[in-house]
Motif scaffolding. Structure first.
Motif, PDB file in Angstrom:
ATOM      1  N   LEU A  48     -12.437 -30.078  66.665  1.00 21.78           N
ATOM      2  CA  LEU A  48     -13.441 -29.105  67.087  1.00 21.78           C
ATOM      3  C   LEU A  48     -12.865 -28.119  68.100  1.00 21.78           C
ATOM      4  CD1 LEU A  48     -16.455 -28.249  67.026  1.00 21.78           C
ATOM      5  CD2 LEU A  48     -16.822 -29.857  68.925  1.00 21.78           C
ATOM      6  N   VAL A  49     -12.117 -28.645  69.059  1.00 18.41           N
ATOM      7  CA  VAL A  49     -11.529 -27.801  70.102  1.00 18.41           C
ATOM      8  C   VAL A  49     -10.483 -26.864  69.513  1.00 18.41           C
ATOM      9  CG1 VAL A  49     -10.101 -27.809  72.190  1.00 18.41           C
ATOM     10  CG2 VAL A  49     -12.004 -29.412  71.967  1.00 18.41           C
ATOM     11  N   SER A  50      -9.643 -27.395  68.632  1.00 17.43           N
ATOM     12  CA  SER A  50      -8.590 -26.585  68.025  1.00 17.43           C
ATOM     13  C   SER A  50      -9.183 -25.438  67.212  1.00 17.43           C
ATOM     14  CB  SER A  50      -7.703 -27.453  67.134  1.00 17.43           C
ATOM     15  OG  SER A  50      -6.696 -26.691  66.525  1.00 17.43           O
ATOM     16  N   GLU A  51     -10.201 -25.728  66.403  1.00 20.59           N
ATOM     17  CA  GLU A  51     -10.837 -24.692  65.603  1.00 20.59           C
ATOM     18  C   GLU A  51     -11.492 -23.641  66.492  1.00 20.59           C
ATOM     19  OE1 GLU A  51     -13.539 -26.667  63.029  1.00 20.59           O
ATOM     20  OE2 GLU A  51     -11.984 -27.417  61.664  1.00 20.59           O
ATOM     21  N   ALA A  52     -12.159 -24.101  67.535  1.00 19.54           N
ATOM     22  CA  ALA A  52     -12.839 -23.173  68.439  1.00 19.54           C
ATOM     23  C   ALA A  52     -11.835 -22.258  69.142  1.00 19.54           C
ATOM     24  CB  ALA A  52     -13.660 -23.951  69.466  1.00 19.54           C
ATOM     25  N   LEU A  53     -10.707 -22.843  69.554  1.00 25.69           N
ATOM     26  CA  LEU A  53      -9.683 -22.083  70.275  1.00 25.69           C
ATOM     27  C   LEU A  53      -9.105 -20.968  69.406  1.00 25.69           C
ATOM     28  CD1 LEU A  53      -7.751 -21.693  72.683  1.00 25.69           C
ATOM     29  CD2 LEU A  53      -6.298 -23.484  71.688  1.00 25.69           C
ATOM     30  N   TYR A  54      -8.675 -21.309  68.207  1.00 29.29           N
ATOM     31  CA  TYR A  54      -8.009 -20.312  67.363  1.00 29.29           C
ATOM     32  C   TYR A  54      -8.996 -19.332  66.737  1.00 29.29           C
ATOM     33  CZ  TYR A  54      -3.666 -22.691  68.182  1.00 29.29           C
ATOM     34  OH  TYR A  54      -2.562 -23.220  68.814  1.00 29.29           O
ATOM     35  N   ASN A  55     -10.221 -19.777  66.505  1.00 28.51           N
ATOM     36  CA  ASN A  55     -11.242 -18.840  66.036  1.00 28.51           C
ATOM     37  C   ASN A  55     -11.569 -17.811  67.110  1.00 28.51           C
ATOM     38  OD1 ASN A  55     -11.447 -20.073  63.549  1.00 28.51           O
ATOM     39  ND2 ASN A  55     -13.233 -21.312  64.089  1.00 28.51           N
ATOM     40  N   TYR A  56     -11.598 -18.258  68.359  1.00 23.81           N
ATOM     41  CA  TYR A  56     -11.905 -17.342  69.464  1.00 23.81           C
ATOM     42  C   TYR A  56     -10.791 -16.306  69.618  1.00 23.81           C
ATOM     43  CZ  TYR A  56     -13.241 -15.680  74.103  1.00 23.81           C
ATOM     44  OH  TYR A  56     -13.614 -14.883  75.164  1.00 23.81           O
ATOM     45  N   ILE A  57      -9.540 -16.771  69.528  1.00 27.37           N
ATOM     46  CA  ILE A  57      -8.398 -15.848  69.640  1.00 27.37           C
ATOM     47  C   ILE A  57      -8.441 -14.815  68.517  1.00 27.37           C
ATOM     48  CG2 ILE A  57      -5.875 -15.688  69.450  1.00 27.37           C
ATOM     49  CD1 ILE A  57      -5.752 -18.434  70.859  1.00 27.37           C
ATOM     50  N   ARG A  58      -8.744 -15.283  67.310  1.00 35.04           N
ATOM     51  CA  ARG A  58      -8.808 -14.377  66.159  1.00 35.04           C
ATOM     52  C   ARG A  58      -9.980 -13.404  66.282  1.00 35.04           C
ATOM     53  NH1 ARG A  58     -10.725 -17.522  61.428  1.00 35.04           N
ATOM     54  NH2 ARG A  58     -12.690 -17.036  62.480  1.00 35.04           N
ATOM     55  N   ASP A  59     -11.165 -13.934  66.574  1.00 33.09           N
ATOM     56  CA  ASP A  59     -12.359 -13.094  66.609  1.00 33.09           C
ATOM     57  C   ASP A  59     -12.312 -12.067  67.730  1.00 33.09           C
ATOM     58  OD1 ASP A  59     -13.235 -14.605  64.475  1.00 33.09           O
ATOM     59  OD2 ASP A  59     -14.584 -15.865  65.665  1.00 33.09           O
ATOM     60  N   ASN A  60     -11.671 -12.419  68.828  1.00 35.04           N
ATOM     61  CA  ASN A  60     -11.594 -11.501  69.959  1.00 35.04           C
ATOM     62  C   ASN A  60     -10.296 -10.690  69.963  1.00 35.04           C
ATOM     63  OD1 ASN A  60     -13.980 -12.083  72.069  1.00 35.04           O
ATOM     64  ND2 ASN A  60     -13.399 -14.000  71.044  1.00 35.04           N
ATOM     65  N   LYS A  61      -9.504 -10.865  68.895  1.00 30.17           N
ATOM     66  CA  LYS A  61      -8.271 -10.100  68.699  1.00 30.17           C
ATOM     67  C   LYS A  61      -7.365 -10.136  69.928  1.00 30.17           C
ATOM     68  CE  LYS A  61     -10.499  -7.054  65.343  1.00 30.17           C
ATOM     69  NZ  LYS A  61     -10.880  -5.670  64.975  1.00 30.17           N
ATOM     70  N   LEU A  62      -7.196 -11.339  70.441  1.00 31.75           N
ATOM     71  CA  LEU A  62      -6.295 -11.501  71.577  1.00 31.75           C
ATOM     72  C   LEU A  62      -4.862 -11.529  71.064  1.00 31.75           C
ATOM     73  CD1 LEU A  62      -8.087 -14.267  73.697  1.00 31.75           C
ATOM     74  CD2 LEU A  62      -8.239 -11.790  73.936  1.00 31.75           C
ATOM     75  N   ASN A  63      -4.044 -10.640  71.552  1.00 32.51           N
ATOM     76  CA  ASN A  63      -2.636 -10.570  71.133  1.00 32.51           C
ATOM     77  C   ASN A  63      -1.832 -11.471  72.061  1.00 32.51           C
ATOM     78  OD1 ASN A  63      -0.238  -9.904  69.945  1.00 32.51           O
ATOM     79  ND2 ASN A  63      -0.139  -7.831  70.778  1.00 32.51           N
ATOM     80  N   ILE A  64      -1.623 -12.714  71.619  1.00 38.24           N
ATOM     81  CA  ILE A  64      -0.982 -13.682  72.497  1.00 38.24           C
ATOM     82  C   ILE A  64       0.487 -13.885  72.125  1.00 38.24           C
ATOM     83  CG2 ILE A  64      -3.184 -14.869  72.842  1.00 38.24           C
ATOM     84  CD1 ILE A  64      -2.080 -17.162  71.103  1.00 38.24           C
TER      85      ILE A  64
END
Length: 453
Positions: free
Chosen positions: A70-86
């Motif tokens: 759950l945490v992993s999905e939430a983390l990477y979905n948030y990065i993708r949806d918010n277009k964070l260039n990490i």
């Protein structure tokens, strides 16, 4: 569940994920029931294990697994949806503490490195030298000689006139007094090529040799005691060859000489295809064109170095999240050591910065690679591989088949995607900057790299 992030500075941020028991418990119960349908537990029929037993036996591990998912999905979905260039990968915050046994509700915190915002604009204001290598007469002469040799034929001659000749004969091992060694090695038939001898003294013994001559030479010295070469020359095994140091007498039975091709229509057709060239003048002009094309990659490579330097200068220096990236490198590469990470990282920084600049160039020119690009590149690679074996004019369907085979490999496909992208980046740069064309000799061109070093 609540996910948020907060920048700690321009290059670092923390992503927080708050979850409650309600966010994961249904998934835990569902996984336990599914496991109960398949598990073989002594004392219970398959699919009839009480839920309380399943919870007692597997509840903790399933709970941890579902929370992590759950945490992993939430983390990477948030990065993708918010277009964070990490940069790199998110890392668990160093000061975060979570007790999966004692808690039902959790706050997970992850450190992330943010790519710096760059102002990259590749245009005519950027000036880059482009060096075209002059095709001189010596280049044409060497290329012609290469083709004359390639399309020549092997003929038997009575006397050797070239160290590249193949000398065939029988050999016998000699004693220290120059007589045949009793019980020594005898070779009924072998072939030697003085051209490949490592010793000039041994090579000289075969100069001008004729059929029927007897030549005394030292096979071991001729190949610097290479066991593999000795074994091949003496038609024996490596164990026996390893002990050979004596002279041998070779009785020459045949000499094969490479007779170069003649400068005629047959050669022209072999080199360039049927009736493409019909005279010596056209032939040498085509040779010059061919060499010029072969030198273009050299010019392009130098251009890529100079273009990178010019673009980096135009962009200017910029900071990276150094502390995070060093920590990430140590965590993801067990071969790295804390005591050397500063030196390791400093060597990586130039290429990392250039990679970030290239990403902006890709965006500027909307560069992308599709299947047609990959297929075309794969065919070019296949043609190049055939050419290495002297096979030119390979039919298009054959190249396409070999190209498709390359693309069927996931690893090769990925490599070709990177190669195609790199080529498109270089093309875009070359078409957009101002080129200062300069013609130079090969000697001066090579010195440009010495100067750069």
């Amino acid at each position: 569940m609540n996910v948020s992030h907060q920048n700690t500075d321009n290059l670092n941020a923390v992503i927080s994920i708050e979850i409650t028991k309600a966010d994961y418990q249904d998934k835990v119960d569902k996984s336990l029931r599914a496991y109960g349908q398949k598990a073989n537990i002594p004392g219970f029929r398959k699919g009839k294990v009480p839920f309380s037993i399943l919870t007692k036996m597997f509840g903790k591990s399933v709970r941890v697994e579902e929370i992590n998912r759950l945490v992993s999905e939430a983390l990477y979905n948030y990065i993708r949806d918010n277009k964070l260039n990490i940069l790199g990968e998110p890392m668990t915050a160093e000061d975060m503490t979570v007790d999966l046994d004692a808690q039902d509700d959790f706050t997970f915190r992850f450190d992330v490195a943010l790519a710096p915002e760059l102002d990259v604009k590749v245009d005519k204001k950027i000036k880059v030298p482009y060096y075209t290598i002059t095709v001189d007469d010596d280049m044409v002469k060497r290329q012609n000689e290469a083709f004359l040799s390639r399309f020549g034929k092997q003929v038997s001659v009575d006397e050797s006139t070239d160290e590249r000749d193949l000398i065939k004969g029988s050999m016998v091992e000699l004693a220290s007094d120059g007589t045949p060694l009793e019980g020594g090695i005898t070779v009924e038939s072998t072939i030697v090529s003085p051209n490949y001898f490592k010793s000039d003294d041994e090579k000289a013994k075969f100069a001008g040799v004729k059929k029927g001559d007897k030549v005394v030479f030292n096979p071991s010295k001729s190949c610097n005691a290479s066991v593999a070469e000795l074994a091949s020359m003496l038609n024996t095994d490596k164990e026996k060859a390893a002990n050979v140091t004596a002279d041998f007498e070779m009785t020459v039975t045949d000499i094969t000489h490479l007779q170069p091709a003649e400068l005629n229509q047959e050669l022209f057709d072999n080199v360039f295809g049927k009736d493409v060239v019909k005279s010596e003048e056209e032939y040498f002009a085509k040779l010059r064109e061919m060499i010029a094309r072969q030198l273009v990659p050299e010019s392009d490579y130098k251009f890529s170095i100079d273009a990178r330097a010019a673009i980096e200068k135009a962009v200017g220096d910029f900071e990276l999240p150094d502390a995070f990236l060093k920590r990430w490198l140590l965590a993801t590469d067990k071969e790295r050591k804390a005591e050397t990470i500063d030196d390791d990282y400093s060597r990586m920084v130039p290429d990392l910065k250039w990679q970030l600049i290239k990403e902006q160039i890709v965006k500027q020119f909307d560069i992308h690679v599709d299947d047609n690009d990959l297929k075309a590149l794969a065919k070019r690679v296949a043609a190049s591989q055939f050419a290495q074996y002297g096979m030119t004019g390979v039919p298009d369907d054959v190249l396409e088949r070999y190209g498709n085979e390359m693309l069927s490999s996931k690893e090769t496909r990925s490599r070709l995607i990177n190669q195609a992208t790199e080529q498109k980046i270089q093309t875009a740069i070359k078409e957009s900057v101002t080129l200062n064309h300069k013609e130079v000799s090969m000697e001066k061109f090579q010195k440009l790299f010495e100067t750069a070093e």
